[in-house]
Design a protein around this motif. Structure first.
Motif, PDB file in Angstrom:
ATOM      1  N   SER A 133     -25.109  39.282  -9.468  1.00 47.12           N
ATOM      2  CA  SER A 133     -24.482  38.425 -10.318  1.00 47.12           C
ATOM      3  C   SER A 133     -23.592  37.243 -10.133  1.00 47.12           C
ATOM      4  N   GLU A 134     -23.376  36.910  -8.091  1.00 48.06           N
ATOM      5  CA  GLU A 134     -22.786  35.574  -8.211  1.00 48.06           C
ATOM      6  C   GLU A 134     -23.845  34.554  -8.580  1.00 48.06           C
ATOM      7  N   VAL A 135     -25.053  35.104  -8.821  1.00 48.63           N
ATOM      8  CA  VAL A 135     -26.166  33.854  -8.660  1.00 48.63           C
ATOM      9  C   VAL A 135     -25.325  32.805 -10.142  1.00 48.63           C
ATOM     10  N   TYR A 136     -25.240  33.595 -10.729  1.00 51.81           N
ATOM     11  CA  TYR A 136     -24.392  33.459 -12.468  1.00 51.81           C
ATOM     12  C   TYR A 136     -23.518  32.187 -12.205  1.00 51.81           C
ATOM     13  N   GLY A 137     -22.311  32.731 -10.871  1.00 55.17           N
ATOM     14  CA  GLY A 137     -22.093  31.843 -10.870  1.00 55.17           C
ATOM     15  C   GLY A 137     -20.698  31.655 -11.844  1.00 55.17           C
ATOM     16  N   ARG A 138     -20.598  30.613 -12.157  1.00 59.24           N
ATOM     17  CA  ARG A 138     -19.345  30.078 -14.024  1.00 59.24           C
ATOM     18  C   ARG A 138     -20.478  29.601 -15.017  1.00 59.24           C
ATOM     19  N   VAL A 139     -19.839  31.322 -15.666  1.00 56.51           N
ATOM     20  CA  VAL A 139     -20.873  31.356 -16.708  1.00 56.51           C
ATOM     21  C   VAL A 139     -19.994  30.298 -18.319  1.00 56.51           C
ATOM     22  N   GLU A 140     -20.526  29.956 -18.955  1.00 60.75           N
ATOM     23  CA  GLU A 140     -20.010  30.038 -19.808  1.00 60.75           C
ATOM     24  C   GLU A 140     -19.725  30.512 -21.169  1.00 60.75           C
ATOM     25  N   PRO A 141     -18.426  30.820 -21.986  1.00 60.94           N
ATOM     26  CA  PRO A 141     -18.025  32.142 -22.397  1.00 60.94           C
ATOM     27  C   PRO A 141     -19.664  32.197 -23.704  1.00 60.94           C
ATOM     28  N   LYS A 142     -19.492  31.144 -23.963  1.00 63.22           N
ATOM     29  CA  LYS A 142     -21.495  31.486 -25.515  1.00 63.22           C
ATOM     30  C   LYS A 142     -21.904  32.426 -24.380  1.00 63.22           C
ATOM     31  N   ASN A 143     -22.550  32.567 -22.835  1.00 61.62           N
ATOM     32  CA  ASN A 143     -23.078  33.336 -22.602  1.00 61.62           C
ATOM     33  C   ASN A 143     -22.709  34.412 -21.889  1.00 61.62           C
ATOM     34  N   VAL A 144     -21.436  34.866 -22.838  1.00 58.02           N
ATOM     35  CA  VAL A 144     -21.340  36.155 -21.982  1.00 58.02           C
ATOM     36  C   VAL A 144     -21.360  37.576 -23.291  1.00 58.02           C
ATOM     37  N   PRO A 145     -21.836  38.557 -23.189  1.00 59.30           N
ATOM     38  CA  PRO A 145     -22.348  38.884 -21.195  1.00 59.30           C
ATOM     39  C   PRO A 145     -23.197  38.495 -21.258  1.00 59.30           C
ATOM     40  N   ILE A 146     -23.335  38.611 -19.900  1.00 57.21           N
ATOM     41  CA  ILE A 146     -24.104  37.676 -19.452  1.00 57.21           C
ATOM     42  C   ILE A 146     -25.689  38.879 -19.823  1.00 57.21           C
ATOM     43  N   ASN A 147     -27.006  38.104 -19.911  1.00 51.97           N
ATOM     44  CA  ASN A 147     -27.819  38.940 -19.818  1.00 51.97           C
ATOM     45  C   ASN A 147     -28.599  37.927 -18.560  1.00 51.97           C
ATOM     46  N   GLU A 148     -30.247  38.250 -18.528  1.00 51.54           N
ATOM     47  CA  GLU A 148     -31.090  37.677 -17.384  1.00 51.54           C
ATOM     48  C   GLU A 148     -31.577  36.014 -17.344  1.00 51.54           C
ATOM     49  N   SER A 149     -31.234  35.932 -18.862  1.00 56.65           N
ATOM     50  CA  SER A 149     -31.933  34.577 -19.045  1.00 56.65           C
ATOM     51  C   SER A 149     -30.165  33.533 -18.969  1.00 56.65           C
ATOM     52  N   CYS A 150     -29.485  34.165 -18.748  1.00 60.92           N
ATOM     53  CA  CYS A 150     -27.974  33.348 -18.896  1.00 60.92           C
ATOM     54  C   CYS A 150     -28.713  32.165 -17.985  1.00 60.92           C
ATOM     55  N   PRO A 151     -28.406  30.902 -17.758  1.00 65.11           N
ATOM     56  CA  PRO A 151     -28.984  29.499 -16.736  1.00 65.11           C
ATOM     57  C   PRO A 151     -28.017  30.286 -15.275  1.00 65.11           C
ATOM     58  N   ILE A 152     -28.455  29.775 -14.206  1.00 65.89           N
ATOM     59  CA  ILE A 152     -27.853  29.532 -12.538  1.00 65.89           C
ATOM     60  C   ILE A 152     -26.988  28.672 -12.530  1.00 65.89           C
ATOM     61  N   ASN A 153     -25.880  29.300 -12.028  1.00 70.89           N
ATOM     62  CA  ASN A 153     -25.074  28.061 -11.522  1.00 70.89           C
ATOM     63  C   ASN A 153     -23.748  28.170 -10.169  1.00 70.89           C
ATOM     64  N   ALA A 154     -24.358  28.319  -9.022  1.00 72.24           N
ATOM     65  CA  ALA A 154     -24.182  29.023  -8.266  1.00 72.24           C
ATOM     66  C   ALA A 154     -22.811  28.325  -7.450  1.00 72.24           C
ATOM     67  N   VAL A 155     -21.737  28.295  -7.425  1.00 69.62           N
ATOM     68  CA  VAL A 155     -20.662  27.578  -6.712  1.00 69.62           C
ATOM     69  C   VAL A 155     -19.823  28.138  -5.579  1.00 69.62           C
ATOM     70  N   ASN A 156     -20.923  28.664  -4.620  1.00 67.35           N
ATOM     71  CA  ASN A 156     -19.966  28.892  -3.216  1.00 67.35           C
ATOM     72  C   ASN A 156     -21.200  29.420  -2.632  1.00 67.35           C
ATOM     73  N   PRO A 157     -20.633  28.742  -0.972  1.00 67.95           N
ATOM     74  CA  PRO A 157     -22.268  29.186  -0.485  1.00 67.95           C
ATOM     75  C   PRO A 157     -23.315  30.661   0.213  1.00 67.95           C
ATOM     76  N   TYR A 158     -22.526  31.271  -0.202  1.00 68.65           N
ATOM     77  CA  TYR A 158     -22.771  32.750  -0.091  1.00 68.65           C
ATOM     78  C   TYR A 158     -24.004  32.955  -1.932  1.00 68.65           C
ATOM     79  N   SER A 159     -23.009  32.453  -3.300  1.00 73.06           N
ATOM     80  CA  SER A 159     -24.342  32.152  -4.249  1.00 73.06           C
ATOM     81  C   SER A 159     -25.641  31.659  -4.503  1.00 73.06           C
TER      82      SER A 159
END
Length: 331
Positions: A133-159
């Motif tokens: 789930s780290e691939v989703y990074g910081r998620v906008e509240p409108k995209n919660v709960p997070i489904n597979e169409s949620c934009p990817i927003n990596a925020v750390n080197p691991y993600s």
């Protein structure tokens, strides 16, 4: 629920001696006795082969480094697996800020080498890329709960490395027709992985109970998570390989929503001792993901899978496991 039900004779788990890979191996050998389980592990791996002690006579472990293409080809030609779980990775988010290039190189090139080796050997296994789930990074509240169409927003080197793994899987599926399924696991309770917050809390509580330390140290307590038992998580990986649709992405996660601080207080309440805790600024990440609530309905509907373990059972299992480990290591 779809009617897919693949059968496997021989599976390969990359990173089998790691915290997740070892639990997956245990699940398969204990529940699918007709399946031959192979794994790869590097001679210089940071994972402990003690994780496989309970099943070491029932799995085949091959020395292989995913940064060495020739060694992957050698193992693949020897085993000829019809199913592969790709779990090997540097997965410590906090440490990825310290050694970002090492984490990115290991996770990205290890995956690229594995997929390329499979292509070059002309094998045709079903491959599960076990992402996060780290691939989703910081998620906008409108995209919660997070489904597979949620934009990817990596925020750390691991993600970033896991996003790249994920996209490599998509590329090899689309470009070469390889049978790849991607799963994105949300937070799970894994007693063998000390860099996870719940495991760290449980381990420190057990050490305080044994008089090995005086107080518990923690980082950010405000992040919101759902949690799933590692035993359920590993069963879900098996279900994804046998029942998932090729080329698809599946979110997998728990249903109960907690803040990290609430988990800490529940674990502290399960100790008979007086557990004092305080913030350690060194445990805070430069950027943190504060909201990870999954929508796993796609996976549940398509496969019929459901988690078995209650949240309370998972926390008890976590504490008991860390207590046993610390008692053994300090006898």
């Amino acid at each position: 629920m779809n009617d897919i039900n693949r059968k496997f004779q021989r599976v390969l788990i990359t990173g089998i001696s790691g915290s997740g890979g070892s639990f997956l191996a245990e699940y398969i050998v204990n529940n699918h006795v007709d399946v031959e389980v192979h794994g790869i592990s590097r001679w210089h791996s940071t994972a402990s082969h003690d994780n496989l002690n309970n099943i070491k006579e029932r799995v085949y472990v091959h020395e292989c480094d995913l940064l060495d293409l020739s060694s992957i080809i050698r193992v693949l030609e020897t085993i000829k697996p019809d199913g592969i779980f790709h779990m090997a990775a540097y997965a410590n988010v906090k440490n990825s800020f310290i050694t970002p290039l090492s984490v990115i190189n290991n996770n990205v090139m290890g995956t690229a080498n594995l997929l390329e080796a499979i292509r070059l050997t002309k094998l045709n296994p079903v491959i599960q890329l076990c992402s996060t789930s780290e691939v989703y990074g910081r998620v906008e509240p409108k995209n919660v709960p997070i489904n597979e169409s949620c934009p990817i927003n990596a925020v750390n080197p691991y993600s970033v490395s896991k996003v790249t793994q994920d996209l490599l899987g998509q590329s090899y599926f689309l470009s070469y027709g390889m049978k790849i399924i991607r799963t994105r696991m949300f937070t799970y309770i894994n007693p063998r992985r000390l860099d996870l917050f719940a495991t760290s809390f449980a381990d420190q509580i057990s050490r305080i109970e044994l008089g090995l330390q005086d107080e518990l140290f923690h980082g950010n307590l405000d992040s919101t998570r759902t949690l799933i038992d590692v035993r359920d998580a590993m069963e879900s990986y098996w279900v994804a390989l046998t029942k998932g649709r090729i080329g698809e992405i599946y979110n997998i996660g728990g249903e109960n929503i907690y803040k990290v601080g609430e988990i800490l207080e529940i674990l502290k309440s399960k100790s008979s001792g007086d557990i004092k805790s305080r913030l350690d600024p060194l445990l805070l990440r430069p950027t943190d993901i504060t909201l990870q609530i999954p929508d796993s309905s796609k996976f549940l509907l398509e496969t019929g899978w459901k988690p078995k373990y209650l949240f309370e059972d998972s926390l008890n299992h976590l504490l008991d496991y860390r207590r046993r480990v610390n008692i053994r290591s300090n006898c």
